[in-house]
Structure formats: C-alpha cells, structure tokens
Design an enzyme around this catalytic site. Structure first.
Site, PDB file in Angstrom:
ATOM      1  N   GLU A 128       0.844  -1.214   0.000  1.00 14.57           N
ATOM      2  CA  GLU A 128       0.000   0.000   0.000  1.00 14.57           C
ATOM      3  C   GLU A 128       0.873   1.255   0.000  1.00 14.57           C
ATOM      4  O   GLU A 128       0.564   2.244  -0.694  1.00 14.57           O
ATOM      5  CB  GLU A 128      -0.921  -0.036   1.220  1.00 14.57           C
ATOM      6  CG  GLU A 128      -1.845   1.155   1.410  1.00 14.57           C
ATOM      7  CD  GLU A 128      -3.027   1.169   0.455  1.00 14.57           C
ATOM      8  OE1 GLU A 128      -2.784   1.214  -0.756  1.00 14.57           O
ATOM      9  OE2 GLU A 128      -4.178   1.151   0.929  1.00 14.57           O
ATOM     10  N   THR A 181      -3.701   9.032  -4.630  1.00 11.51           N
ATOM     11  CA  THR A 181      -3.782   9.242  -3.183  1.00 11.51           C
ATOM     12  C   THR A 181      -2.727  10.252  -2.724  1.00 11.51           C
ATOM     13  O   THR A 181      -3.010  11.136  -1.913  1.00 11.51           O
ATOM     14  CB  THR A 181      -3.601   7.903  -2.437  1.00 11.51           C
ATOM     15  OG1 THR A 181      -4.674   7.044  -2.816  1.00 11.51           O
ATOM     16  CG2 THR A 181      -3.621   8.082  -0.930  1.00 11.51           C
TER      17      THR A 181
HETATM   18  N1  HSE Z   1      -6.984   7.218   4.273  1.00  8.48           N
HETATM   19  C1  HSE Z   1      -6.422   7.293   2.972  1.00  8.48           C
HETATM   20  C2  HSE Z   1      -6.585   8.706   2.447  1.00  8.48           C
HETATM   21  C3  HSE Z   1      -7.119   6.314   2.079  1.00  8.48           C
HETATM   22  O1  HSE Z   1      -7.708   9.201   2.507  1.00  8.48           O
HETATM   23  O2  HSE Z   1      -5.617   9.304   1.986  1.00  8.48           O
HETATM   24  C4  HSE Z   1      -6.675   6.344   0.646  1.00  8.48           C
HETATM   25  O3  HSE Z   1      -5.866   5.294   0.338  1.00  8.48           O
END
Ligand code: HSE
Length: 307
Positions: A128, A181
C-alpha cells in the site's frame, strides 16, 4: 494445495469522519487473483489483466506485499501471482489495497495459514505504501477482516473489528478520472483547529457507537467530515450535487470514498440505496464524465477463496 484463486474486495476508507482509521468492505466489486507455488525461489508476477501495471515484483503493489511476507519465510520454493484487476487504480475504492491483500492472503492459505490477519495487514502495508507514499491500513484492514474496521494504531499495528448493522447498504459512484492518493493527501492542511478536531472525534466516536448499537439515526448524525472533505471535494467534479442528491433520497450520509474521486453513500435498506443510485445517476448522466455506480451490501467476510 499448490494453487489458489481468490477474490480481493474493494473497500471504502475514511467513511467521512474516520480519516486514515475507519473503513468498510464492499461485496460486489473486487479483483480476482491466482497464487501458485513454484519451484523457483522468489516472487513472480506472471500475468496482469485489466490495467497496465508493472510486472517487476518490487514495483508492483501485490509484489511488494508478497516480497515483505516472503522475506519472513524460510522456504525452498517461490510464488507466482496472476492479477485480474477490476478495480481501477486511483479510483478511491482501495485498488492498491485489494492487490496488496490478495497476494499475502493467497500465499498464507497455500502455506497453511502461518500468519494471522493482523500480520498479513503488516505485510500488505508495504505494498500500500508503494502506491500512496505513506503507511496506512484503513483500506487493507476491511479488505482482510471484512465489515467495518478501525485501525487503532499503526505501530504497533492494532485493528478493531466493528459490528456491521444488517440493513446497511452502500451506493458508490466512481467517476472514471484518476486522483492519486499522494496528490489528494498533498491538498490537506498540516494542522487543524481544536474546535474542528473536537467535532470530528465526537462524530467518529458517535459512528462507532452507532455501528455497535445499530442506531441508524446516530449513524446519520455522525457521518460528517469537517476536516478533510472541504479540501478534497474541490478535486471531485459535482461532489456537492451528488451528496445533496443522495441525502435527498434518504441516504444516512455521504462522503468521499478514500482519497476520491469515488463518492459513497450509506443507506438503511437496499431499496433506499437503489433510489440513491438513481438520483446520483441523474446528476452525473449529463456531465460528459464516464462513471460506474455500484450498490453493495457491506461485505462481512472480506477477501475470500474462490477455488
Ligand atoms: N486514508 C487514505 C486517504 C485512504 O484518505 O488518503 C486512501 O488510500
């Protein structure tokens, strides 16, 4: 057993008020993967269908999590990974998490389950992190455990399984644009006002309590994100109109799925979730942006063996 086919589900992270800690698992969307034992030592990506992704294991999310686990093993064989990707990368519904979880889950099954789900999450975090440039587990945990999960801490990794009320359904719209992201994290403030933090953690506490008690009214009152959504919603075309349409149809709440561009709504009953789908469809139909809409029960079991 030398070969296994698995389904690795899509997930919704953050769930409005739970940035980086809360997530839930979807039923109807996900990737298929085949993991095989091979005589040659190492981890090899042998097939990728659906999207153009790297075959080099150390550059591929599924490969990196597999390598993290492989390094913890002492075996005289290796693993081949086939990825049949249905979740578009950069969609906001846990595409990288599905890949990262699928490889380690499959390998663990072939090995006779030496690792528990928290340990598998620990390996998957490495994959990830390749995609999002930071270590977070709010998509990984629901993909592995199913249902709603809360990542209580990353170091040491502690994951809490939160009960899922039976009548809860999700509607997800996925505009076919990509928001990385890493980019949608870059628009976030480094500091937040104490008054905003108080409101946000009250909502998160309220939501977790509401999930434990199947209190749909409290779910609705708690599904608010006053810290992240104001910044990220600017990156998502027609976010406000979609959210308003969902709420007007009786959704309990709506917000950005993960880091976007997908938008989720939660509803009590499938019928309401389907009405929300129609309303959202009307908003997006005339925008010229291609999109998909899914209605899904909350998947209580997570990643699973297909054969
Ligand atoms: N919590 C993360 C974000 C999830 O919002 O950046 C996305 O992978």
């Amino acid at each position: 057993m030398n070969e296994i086919k698995i389904f690795s589900p899509a997930t919704v992270a953050n769930v409005a008020c739970g940035f980086d800690v809360l997530g839930f698992c979807l039923d109807s969307v996900g990737d298929d993967m085949v993991i095989k034992k091979t005589n040659k030592k190492g981890v090899f990506i042998t097939k990728i269908e659906g999207f153009d992704l790297p075959y080099e294991a150390h550059l591929n999310v599924a490969g990196v999590s597999a390598l993290a686990m492989y390094e913890a093993l002492d075996v005289d064989f290796g693993f081949e990974i086939e990825i049949y990707k249905n979740i578009k990368p950069g969609s906001g519904i846990g595409s990288s998490a599905a890949s990262a979880v699928g490889s380690v889950f499959g390998m663990n099954e072939l090995l006779g389950r030496p690792f528990n789900k928290t340990q598998l999450t620990q390996f998957a975090i490495k994959g990830e992190a390749l995609a999002s440039k930071c270590e977070h587990a709010d998509n990984l945990a629901p993909a592995l455990f199913g249902g709603f999960t809360l990542v209580k801490s990353i170091a040491p990794l502690k994951i809490l399984e939160i009960p899922t009320p039976d009548d809860l359904f999700a509607t997800i719209i996925h505009p076919q644009i990509e928001i990385k992201t890493s980019e949608s994290r870059a628009v976030l403030p480094k500091e937040v006002a104490l008054t905003d933090a108080i409101a946000q953690w009250a909502n998160l506490g309220g939501l977790v309590h509401a999930l434990h008690t199947s209190d749909y009214q409290l779910i609705s009152e708690s599904l608010n994100d006053i810290i992240v959504e104001p910044h990220r919603s600017k990156l998502i075309p027609h976010f406000k109109a979609v959210k308003e349409a969902a709420l007007a149809q009786g959704a309990l709440g709506a917000g950005i799925s993960g880091s976007g561009p997908s938008i989720f709504a939660l509803s009590k009953t499938e019928q309401t979730a389907l009405q929300v789908k129609e309303a959202i469809n009307k908003v997006y139909a005339s925008t010229g942006i291609t999109y998909e809409i899914h209605v899904s029960k909350i998947n209580k079991s997570g990643v699973k063996i297909m054969s």
